[in-house]
Design an enzyme around this catalytic site. Structure first.
Site, PDB file in Angstrom:
ATOM      1  N   SER A 153      50.548 -38.169  35.723  1.00  0.00           N
ATOM      2  CA  SER A 153      50.819 -38.941  34.487  1.00  0.00           C
ATOM      3  C   SER A 153      52.217 -38.706  33.917  1.00  0.00           C
ATOM      4  O   SER A 153      52.799 -39.656  33.370  1.00  0.00           O
ATOM      5  CB  SER A 153      49.726 -38.734  33.433  1.00  0.00           C
ATOM      6  OG  SER A 153      49.640 -37.398  33.009  1.00  0.00           O
ATOM      7  N   ASN A 202      47.858 -33.537  33.525  1.00  0.00           N
ATOM      8  CA  ASN A 202      49.076 -33.956  32.800  1.00  0.00           C
ATOM      9  C   ASN A 202      50.308 -33.152  33.211  1.00  0.00           C
ATOM     10  O   ASN A 202      51.206 -32.914  32.409  1.00  0.00           O
ATOM     11  CB  ASN A 202      48.875 -33.878  31.270  1.00  0.00           C
ATOM     12  CG  ASN A 202      49.951 -34.560  30.443  1.00  0.00           C
ATOM     13  OD1 ASN A 202      50.214 -34.162  29.313  1.00  0.00           O
ATOM     14  ND2 ASN A 202      50.601 -35.576  30.982  1.00  0.00           N
ATOM     15  N   ASP A 240      45.861 -37.445  44.007  1.00  0.00           N
ATOM     16  CA  ASP A 240      46.392 -36.262  43.336  1.00  0.00           C
ATOM     17  C   ASP A 240      47.274 -35.472  44.311  1.00  0.00           C
ATOM     18  O   ASP A 240      46.786 -34.984  45.323  1.00  0.00           O
ATOM     19  CB  ASP A 240      45.227 -35.393  42.872  1.00  0.00           C
ATOM     20  CG  ASP A 240      45.659 -34.351  41.865  1.00  0.00           C
ATOM     21  OD1 ASP A 240      46.866 -34.041  41.819  1.00  0.00           O
ATOM     22  OD2 ASP A 240      44.801 -33.866  41.122  1.00  0.00           O
TER      23      ASP A 240
HETATM   24  P1  4NP Z   1      47.548 -34.063  37.787  1.00  0.00           P
HETATM   25  O1  4NP Z   1      47.364 -32.954  38.933  1.00  0.00           O
HETATM   26  O2  4NP Z   1      46.164 -34.425  37.288  1.00  0.00           O
HETATM   27  O3  4NP Z   1      48.207 -35.201  38.485  1.00  0.00           O
HETATM   28  O4  4NP Z   1      48.411 -33.441  36.697  1.00  0.00           O
HETATM   29  C1  4NP Z   1      46.628 -31.790  38.749  1.00  0.00           C
HETATM   30  C2  4NP Z   1      47.183 -30.717  38.105  1.00  0.00           C
HETATM   31  C3  4NP Z   1      46.464 -29.550  37.950  1.00  0.00           C
HETATM   32  C4  4NP Z   1      45.182 -29.460  38.437  1.00  0.00           C
HETATM   33  C5  4NP Z   1      44.624 -30.541  39.078  1.00  0.00           C
HETATM   34  C6  4NP Z   1      45.338 -31.711  39.232  1.00  0.00           C
HETATM   35  N1  4NP Z   1      44.435 -28.265  38.275  1.00  0.00           N
HETATM   36  O5  4NP Z   1      43.310 -28.188  38.811  1.00  0.00           O
HETATM   37  O6  4NP Z   1      44.900 -27.323  37.615  1.00  0.00           O
END
Ligand code: 4NP
Length: 154
Positions: free
Chosen positions: A17, A13, A125
């Site tokens: 998103s 998040n 991502d």
């Molecule tokens: P999001 O991206 O799911 O698009 O907000 C990410 C943000 C942080 C992490 C992974 C994906 N994380 O591993 O901290």
């Protein structure tokens, strides 16, 4: 449910998103569509945090300020609050299906199912990559938001 309330869900998040929420808010406003919008993560890693600085800069390029958004984790009550929940990728969709209360009436699908030719696909991502990846994310979520607003405004 007659009131439109749309939730966008990714993992953290803070990247995808929030951009999807911002794109949907912008497209809904442009179309004069009244709808509640929010975003959340399946994970709790970034609860209470602002979006990733790269996501904030990307939205700002399109005149949208998302710096006030704060991360939160999705929970089963969201299936009562939201008429539509869109997962940014397949893993998020599985996570949502796991917590969905039995008998819920929320429309749950992948976000890119809204885009002709992209059914079943995930929004990649951009977290691990460079800032230009966020521009691709913005384009994808904007295309989906336009399709959603067109559908909801009918
Ligand atoms: P999001 O991206 O799911 O698009 O907000 C990410 C943000 C942080 C992490 C992974 C994906 N994380 O591993 O901290």
């Amino acid at each position: 449910m007659s009131d439109l309330a749309v939730l966008f869900v990714c993992l953290g998040n803070i990247c995808r998103s929030p951009l999807a929420e911002a794109a949907f808010r912008a497209e809904a406003a442009r179309a004069g569509l009244a709808a509640t919008a929010d975003s959340a993560g399946t994970a709790n890693y970034h609860v209470g945090e602002a979006p990733d600085p790269r996501a904030i800069r990307t939205a700002a390029r399109f005149g949208i300020d998302i710096s006030g958004y704060r991360g939160r984790q999705v929970n089963p009550r969201d299936f009562k609050r939201f008429s539509h929940i869109f997962a940014l990728d397949e893993a998020n969709l599985s996570g949502l299906q796991r917590i969905a209360p039995a008998g819920h009436t929320t429309r749950l699908s992948l976000l890119l199912d809204l885009v002709p030719g992209r059914k079943g696909q995930s929004v990649a991502d951009p977290w691990y990559g460079q800032e230009d990846g966020f521009l691709i994310t913005w384009e994808e979520v904007t295309t989906a938001a336009r399709a959603l607003v067109a559908e909801l405004a009918r």
